[in-house]
Every structure is written in structure tokens, then in C-alpha cells.
Write a protein that holds these residues in place. Structure first.
Motif, PDB file in Angstrom:
ATOM      1  N   TRP A 137       0.811  -1.219   0.000  1.00 46.36           N
ATOM      2  CA  TRP A 137       0.000   0.000   0.000  1.00 46.36           C
ATOM      3  C   TRP A 137       0.848   1.275   0.000  1.00 46.36           C
ATOM      4  N   GLY A 138       1.853   1.344   0.837  1.00 44.39           N
ATOM      5  CA  GLY A 138       2.683   2.541   0.949  1.00 44.39           C
ATOM      6  C   GLY A 138       3.475   2.865  -0.306  1.00 44.39           C
ATOM      7  N   ARG A 139       3.667   1.879  -1.171  1.00 40.45           N
ATOM      8  CA  ARG A 139       4.425   2.086  -2.405  1.00 40.45           C
ATOM      9  C   ARG A 139       3.527   2.182  -3.636  1.00 40.45           C
ATOM     10  N   MET A 140       2.223   2.081  -3.449  1.00 36.09           N
ATOM     11  CA  MET A 140       1.291   2.125  -4.580  1.00 36.09           C
ATOM     12  C   MET A 140       0.999   3.555  -4.999  1.00 36.09           C
ATOM     13  N   SER A 141       0.718   3.715  -6.288  1.00 34.67           N
ATOM     14  CA  SER A 141       0.249   5.007  -6.783  1.00 34.67           C
ATOM     15  C   SER A 141      -1.223   5.153  -6.381  1.00 34.67           C
ATOM     16  N   ASN A 142      -1.757   6.352  -6.481  1.00 36.04           N
ATOM     17  CA  ASN A 142      -3.168   6.556  -6.166  1.00 36.04           C
ATOM     18  C   ASN A 142      -4.064   5.730  -7.088  1.00 36.04           C
ATOM     19  N   ASP A 143      -3.679   5.606  -8.354  1.00 40.54           N
ATOM     20  CA  ASP A 143      -4.482   4.791  -9.276  1.00 40.54           C
ATOM     21  C   ASP A 143      -4.504   3.333  -8.831  1.00 40.54           C
ATOM     22  N   GLU A 144      -3.351   2.801  -8.416  1.00 41.61           N
ATOM     23  CA  GLU A 144      -3.304   1.421  -7.913  1.00 41.61           C
ATOM     24  C   GLU A 144      -4.154   1.280  -6.656  1.00 41.61           C
ATOM     25  N   ARG A 145      -4.098   2.260  -5.770  1.00 44.00           N
ATOM     26  CA  ARG A 145      -4.874   2.218  -4.544  1.00 44.00           C
ATOM     27  C   ARG A 145      -6.376   2.206  -4.843  1.00 44.00           C
ATOM     28  N   ARG A 146      -6.785   2.993  -5.823  1.00 45.07           N
ATOM     29  CA  ARG A 146      -8.216   3.016  -6.191  1.00 45.07           C
ATOM     30  C   ARG A 146      -8.667   1.655  -6.715  1.00 45.07           C
ATOM     31  N   VAL A 147      -7.810   1.005  -7.485  1.00 45.63           N
ATOM     32  CA  VAL A 147      -8.140  -0.342  -7.978  1.00 45.63           C
ATOM     33  C   VAL A 147      -8.307  -1.293  -6.800  1.00 45.63           C
ATOM     34  N   VAL A 148      -7.372  -1.248  -5.855  1.00 45.26           N
ATOM     35  CA  VAL A 148      -7.444  -2.123  -4.679  1.00 45.26           C
ATOM     36  C   VAL A 148      -8.715  -1.832  -3.883  1.00 45.26           C
ATOM     37  N   LEU A 149      -9.067  -0.571  -3.711  1.00 46.56           N
ATOM     38  CA  LEU A 149     -10.292  -0.236  -2.978  1.00 46.56           C
ATOM     39  C   LEU A 149     -11.516  -0.825  -3.670  1.00 46.56           C
ATOM     40  N   GLY A 150     -11.543  -0.789  -4.982  1.00 43.80           N
ATOM     41  CA  GLY A 150     -12.654  -1.385  -5.727  1.00 43.80           C
ATOM     42  C   GLY A 150     -12.734  -2.886  -5.513  1.00 43.80           C
ATOM     43  N   VAL A 151     -11.571  -3.537  -5.545  1.00 45.66           N
ATOM     44  CA  VAL A 151     -11.520  -4.983  -5.315  1.00 45.66           C
ATOM     45  C   VAL A 151     -11.967  -5.302  -3.886  1.00 45.66           C
ATOM     46  N   CYS A 152     -11.535  -4.497  -2.936  1.00 39.25           N
ATOM     47  CA  CYS A 152     -11.941  -4.704  -1.531  1.00 39.25           C
ATOM     48  C   CYS A 152     -13.453  -4.580  -1.382  1.00 39.25           C
ATOM     49  N   HIS A 153     -14.031  -3.610  -2.066  1.00 33.75           N
ATOM     50  CA  HIS A 153     -15.481  -3.430  -2.000  1.00 33.75           C
ATOM     51  C   HIS A 153     -16.191  -4.657  -2.572  1.00 33.75           C
ATOM     52  N   GLU A 154     -15.690  -5.170  -3.691  1.00 38.65           N
ATOM     53  CA  GLU A 154     -16.281  -6.374  -4.286  1.00 38.65           C
ATOM     54  C   GLU A 154     -16.139  -7.577  -3.352  1.00 38.65           C
ATOM     55  N   ARG A 155     -14.994  -7.699  -2.689  1.00 38.43           N
ATOM     56  CA  ARG A 155     -14.815  -8.802  -1.730  1.00 38.43           C
ATOM     57  C   ARG A 155     -15.814  -8.678  -0.585  1.00 38.43           C
ATOM     58  N   ALA A 156     -15.986  -7.456  -0.092  1.00 30.92           N
ATOM     59  CA  ALA A 156     -16.921  -7.230   1.012  1.00 30.92           C
ATOM     60  C   ALA A 156     -18.345  -7.568   0.586  1.00 30.92           C
ATOM     61  N   LYS A 157     -18.730  -7.162  -0.626  1.00 30.75           N
ATOM     62  CA  LYS A 157     -20.076  -7.484  -1.124  1.00 30.75           C
ATOM     63  C   LYS A 157     -20.259  -8.993  -1.246  1.00 30.75           C
ATOM     64  N   ALA A 158     -19.254  -9.664  -1.810  1.00 30.02           N
ATOM     65  CA  ALA A 158     -19.335 -11.113  -2.009  1.00 30.02           C
ATOM     66  C   ALA A 158     -19.429 -11.870  -0.693  1.00 30.02           C
ATOM     67  N   SER A 159     -18.817 -11.335   0.356  1.00 27.78           N
ATOM     68  CA  SER A 159     -18.840 -12.020   1.646  1.00 27.78           C
ATOM     69  C   SER A 159     -20.029 -11.600   2.505  1.00 27.78           C
ATOM     70  N   GLY A 160     -20.848 -10.680   1.987  1.00 29.45           N
ATOM     71  CA  GLY A 160     -22.020 -10.236   2.740  1.00 29.45           C
ATOM     72  C   GLY A 160     -21.721  -9.149   3.749  1.00 29.45           C
ATOM     73  N   LEU A 161     -20.515  -8.574   3.701  1.00 32.14           N
ATOM     74  CA  LEU A 161     -20.166  -7.538   4.668  1.00 32.14           C
ATOM     75  C   LEU A 161     -20.722  -6.175   4.294  1.00 32.14           C
ATOM     76  N   VAL A 162     -21.082  -6.005   3.042  1.00 34.55           N
ATOM     77  CA  VAL A 162     -21.694  -4.741   2.617  1.00 34.55           C
ATOM     78  C   VAL A 162     -23.181  -5.004   2.489  1.00 34.55           C
ATOM     79  N   TRP A 163     -23.948  -4.438   3.397  1.00 35.73           N
ATOM     80  CA  TRP A 163     -25.391  -4.697   3.382  1.00 35.73           C
ATOM     81  C   TRP A 163     -26.174  -3.522   2.858  1.00 35.73           C
TER      82      TRP A 163
END
Length: 69
Positions: A37-63
Motif C-alpha cells: 500500500w505505501g508504495r502504490m500510486s493513487n491509481d493502484e490504490r483506487r483499484v485495490v479499494l474497488g476490489v476490496c469493496h467487491e470482496r466485502a459485497k461477495a462475503s455479505g459484509l456490505v449490506w
């Protein structure tokens, strides 16, 4: 004059525990994503945040997802 873009904030919520797939149950990042994370560009971080959101939705953590108005 362009102002430099502020770094995209970490999604860490101080609930640091890995599940059986080595994904943090708090922020939904993988160990690699957390350590890079500390070495990622902002664009890379935004991609990771999107993936994290999808993981949360898939696991039922985003209601509740806010509607786009």
C-alpha cells in the motif's frame, strides 16, 4: 498551478485479522495489498479499494450501498 493530489487513504479499520484465504477481515485487503500500500500510486490504490469493496459485497459484509443520486 496544479496542487499535488493527496494520497488515497488506507481502508484500514484497525480490525487486523486474516481469514482462511489470507484476506484481512477488517479492510478486505490481501497481505500483499497491505504490505504494498505505501508504495502504490493513487491509481493502484483506487483499484485495490474497488476490489476490496467487491470482496466485502461477495462475503455479505456490505449490506447497504448508497444510491447514486
Amino acid at each position: 498551478m496544479n496542487t499535488p493530489e493527496r494520497p488515497v487513504a488506507s481502508p484500514c479499520v484497525n480490525i487486523c485479522a486474516l481469514d482462511e484465504a489470507d484476506i484481512c477481515t477488517g479492510c478486505q485487503r490481501t497481505v500483499e495489498e497491505i504490505t504494498r500500500w505505501g508504495r502504490m500510486s493513487n491509481d493502484e490504490r483506487r483499484v485495490v479499494l474497488g476490489v476490496c469493496h467487491e470482496r466485502a459485497k461477495a462475503s455479505g459484509l456490505v449490506w447497504m450501498i448508497p444510491s447514486k443520486s
